[in-house]
Design a protein around this motif. Sequence first.
Motif, mmCIF file in Angstrom:
data_model
loop_
_atom_site.group_PDB
_atom_site.id
_atom_site.type_symbol
_atom_site.label_atom_id
_atom_site.label_comp_id
_atom_site.label_asym_id
_atom_site.label_seq_id
_atom_site.Cartn_x
_atom_site.Cartn_y
_atom_site.Cartn_z
ATOM 1 N N PHE A 13 13.018 94.759 -47.724
ATOM 2 C CA PHE A 13 11.878 94.268 -46.811
ATOM 3 C C PHE A 13 12.013 92.689 -47.091
ATOM 4 C CE2 PHE A 13 9.863 98.577 -46.649
ATOM 5 C CZ PHE A 13 9.975 98.696 -45.540
ATOM 6 N N VAL A 14 12.242 92.010 -48.229
ATOM 7 C CA VAL A 14 11.977 90.604 -48.374
ATOM 8 C C VAL A 14 13.249 90.068 -47.621
ATOM 9 C CG1 VAL A 14 12.230 88.896 -50.222
ATOM 10 C CG2 VAL A 14 10.692 90.687 -50.793
ATOM 11 N N LYS A 15 14.405 90.527 -47.836
ATOM 12 C CA LYS A 15 15.451 89.840 -46.940
ATOM 13 C C LYS A 15 15.446 89.990 -45.407
ATOM 14 C CE LYS A 15 18.798 91.594 -50.592
ATOM 15 N NZ LYS A 15 19.571 92.542 -50.961
ATOM 16 N N LYS A 16 14.514 90.796 -44.996
ATOM 17 C CA LYS A 16 14.278 90.733 -43.460
ATOM 18 C C LYS A 16 12.980 90.007 -43.335
ATOM 19 C CE LYS A 16 16.216 95.539 -43.339
ATOM 20 N NZ LYS A 16 15.881 96.974 -43.445
ATOM 21 N N GLY A 17 12.200 89.359 -44.287
ATOM 22 C CA GLY A 17 11.196 88.818 -44.050
ATOM 23 C C GLY A 17 9.817 89.547 -43.775
ATOM 24 N N VAL A 23 5.161 93.968 -50.397
ATOM 25 C CA VAL A 23 4.211 94.071 -51.140
ATOM 26 C C VAL A 23 3.829 95.209 -51.693
ATOM 27 C CG1 VAL A 23 1.726 93.540 -51.334
ATOM 28 C CG2 VAL A 23 3.312 91.774 -50.740
ATOM 29 N N ASN A 24 3.754 96.334 -50.608
ATOM 30 C CA ASN A 24 3.145 97.744 -50.838
ATOM 31 C C ASN A 24 4.432 98.389 -51.566
ATOM 32 O OD1 ASN A 24 1.282 97.277 -48.960
ATOM 33 N ND2 ASN A 24 2.197 97.849 -47.080
ATOM 34 N N LYS A 25 5.470 98.053 -51.254
ATOM 35 C CA LYS A 25 6.501 98.707 -52.333
ATOM 36 C C LYS A 25 6.514 98.259 -53.641
ATOM 37 C CE LYS A 25 8.747 101.143 -49.014
ATOM 38 N NZ LYS A 25 8.673 102.619 -49.310
ATOM 39 N N TYR A 26 6.378 96.900 -54.144
ATOM 40 C CA TYR A 26 6.367 96.360 -55.360
ATOM 41 C C TYR A 26 4.847 97.007 -56.015
ATOM 42 C CZ TYR A 26 9.971 93.301 -53.848
ATOM 43 O OH TYR A 26 11.325 92.730 -53.691
ATOM 44 N N ASN A 42 8.402 89.180 -58.021
ATOM 45 C CA ASN A 42 8.868 89.504 -56.492
ATOM 46 C C ASN A 42 7.841 89.440 -55.636
ATOM 47 O OD1 ASN A 42 11.537 89.636 -57.663
ATOM 48 N ND2 ASN A 42 11.841 91.873 -57.047
ATOM 49 N N ARG A 43 6.794 90.105 -56.149
ATOM 50 C CA ARG A 43 5.450 90.332 -55.503
ATOM 51 C C ARG A 43 4.672 88.946 -55.075
ATOM 52 N NH1 ARG A 43 0.335 94.489 -56.660
ATOM 53 N NH2 ARG A 43 -0.130 92.806 -58.001
ATOM 54 N N ALA A 44 4.785 88.254 -56.302
ATOM 55 C CA ALA A 44 4.217 86.819 -56.353
ATOM 56 C C ALA A 44 5.057 86.047 -55.188
ATOM 57 C CB ALA A 44 4.273 86.192 -57.509
ATOM 58 N N LEU A 45 6.286 86.264 -54.823
ATOM 59 C CA LEU A 45 6.843 85.544 -54.090
ATOM 60 C C LEU A 45 6.574 85.922 -52.288
ATOM 61 C CD1 LEU A 45 9.393 84.044 -52.730
ATOM 62 C CD2 LEU A 45 10.658 86.045 -52.725
ATOM 63 N N CYS A 46 6.255 87.038 -52.402
ATOM 64 C CA CYS A 46 5.840 87.819 -51.128
ATOM 65 C C CYS A 46 4.303 87.365 -50.772
ATOM 66 C CB CYS A 46 5.676 89.409 -51.158
ATOM 67 S SG CYS A 46 7.247 90.065 -51.449
ATOM 68 N N TYR A 47 3.448 87.092 -51.933
ATOM 69 C CA TYR A 47 2.359 86.710 -51.665
ATOM 70 C C TYR A 47 2.244 85.228 -51.276
ATOM 71 C CZ TYR A 47 -0.336 90.720 -53.488
ATOM 72 O OH TYR A 47 -0.743 91.785 -53.755
ATOM 73 N N LEU A 48 3.192 84.427 -51.893
ATOM 74 C CA LEU A 48 3.172 82.980 -51.291
ATOM 75 C C LEU A 48 3.715 82.792 -50.075
ATOM 76 C CD1 LEU A 48 5.096 81.619 -54.454
ATOM 77 C CD2 LEU A 48 2.772 81.054 -53.875
ATOM 78 N N LYS A 49 4.486 83.765 -49.456
ATOM 79 C CA LYS A 49 5.027 83.854 -48.195
ATOM 80 C C LYS A 49 3.893 84.004 -47.145
ATOM 81 C CE LYS A 49 9.460 83.031 -48.746
ATOM 82 N NZ LYS A 49 10.138 81.576 -48.201
#
Length: 94
Positions: A13-17, A23-26, A42-49
């Motif tokens: 999901f991260v690779k696809k943006g 976040v849900n998966k993590y 990894n989840r922190a990265l998503c939250y930043l985005k």
Amino acid sequence: EKFKTLKNEGNEFVKKGKYEEAVNKYSECMKLNTEECTIYTNRALCYLKLYKYEEAKQDCDHVLQIEDSNIKAFYRRALAYKGLQVRKKSMAGI
């Protein structure tokens, strides 16, 4: 095994943006294993985005309690602090 599958799905999901989905998966991964630092960074990265800086900071803080030399956690927490500062300045400027 389920943990690994969820983590991989999150990474895809991260690779696809698709950060919300990631976040849900993590978050599901965390229910299975709270000690795996990678999931939090990894989840922190998503939250930043997603501009959710407070949540990103909390995930990084958690990692640093477990592993106090985690470079990704330090880096992403710094980005979260930066985001929080920018948000404060823009709020003050309104």
